[in-house]
Design a protein around this motif. Structure first.
Motif, short mmCIF file in Angstrom:
data_model
loop_
_atom_site.label_atom_id
_atom_site.label_comp_id
_atom_site.label_asym_id
_atom_site.label_seq_id
_atom_site.Cartn_x
_atom_site.Cartn_y
_atom_site.Cartn_z
N GLU A 74 0.82 -1.24 0.04
CA GLU A 74 -0.17 -0.17 0.16
C GLU A 74 0.82 1.21 0.12
O GLU A 74 2.22 1.22 0.36
N HIS A 129 2.51 5.00 1.02
CA HIS A 129 2.70 5.57 2.25
C HIS A 129 1.78 6.61 2.45
O HIS A 129 1.30 7.15 1.56
N ARG A 130 1.39 6.71 3.85
CA ARG A 130 0.62 7.88 4.13
C ARG A 130 0.81 9.00 3.71
O ARG A 130 0.21 10.00 3.39
N ASN A 131 2.22 9.57 3.75
CA ASN A 131 2.61 11.01 3.27
C ASN A 131 2.44 11.01 1.73
O ASN A 131 2.04 11.94 1.33
#
Length: 120
Positions: A110, A112-114
């Motif tokens: 998935e 990365h959140r950033n």
């Protein structure tokens, strides 16, 4: 008068020699008394040392049994705890290895959140 003076001087010289002898004897007596006192003190110290050593040995012997009993109790407790830890290890070993393998092998890719925030 000179015969009387020489006899007086002679008497004084004899008295001085006698006084020197008395002083010498007193010094020797004092030295001997100091030696005697020192040897007597040494004897008393040795006797006291022996008495205290015997007292310590008796105390040590009376409390030695308590030490061996305490050691046996600690050894028994250690064995029980070690057995418990070994049982827990054997019981949970497979589950832990499986969890580690699942985490390493089963990967969910998935973003990365950033990276997600930058695209929005």
């Amino acid at each position: 008068m000179s015969a009387q003076q020489s006899q007086g001087i002679q008497t004084l010289l004899e008295a001085e020699k006698e006084a020197a002898k008395i002083v010498q004897q007193a010094r020797q007596y004092r030295v001997q008394k100091l030696k005697d006192a020192h040897s007597e003190a040494s004897k008393e110290i040795e006797e006291y040392k022996k008495a205290k050593e015997a007292e310590f040995k008796a105390f040590e012997a009376s409390h030695a049994g308590t030490t061996s009993e305490a050691q046996a109790a600690v050894d028994k407790d250690t064995e029980v705890k070690l057995k418990s830890i070994t049982d827990q290890y054997n019981k949970n070993k497979e589950a832990v290895v499986q969890k580690l393998l699942d985490r390493v092998v089963l990967v969910k890719p998935e973003l990365h959140r950033n990276l997600k925030k930058a695209q929005s």
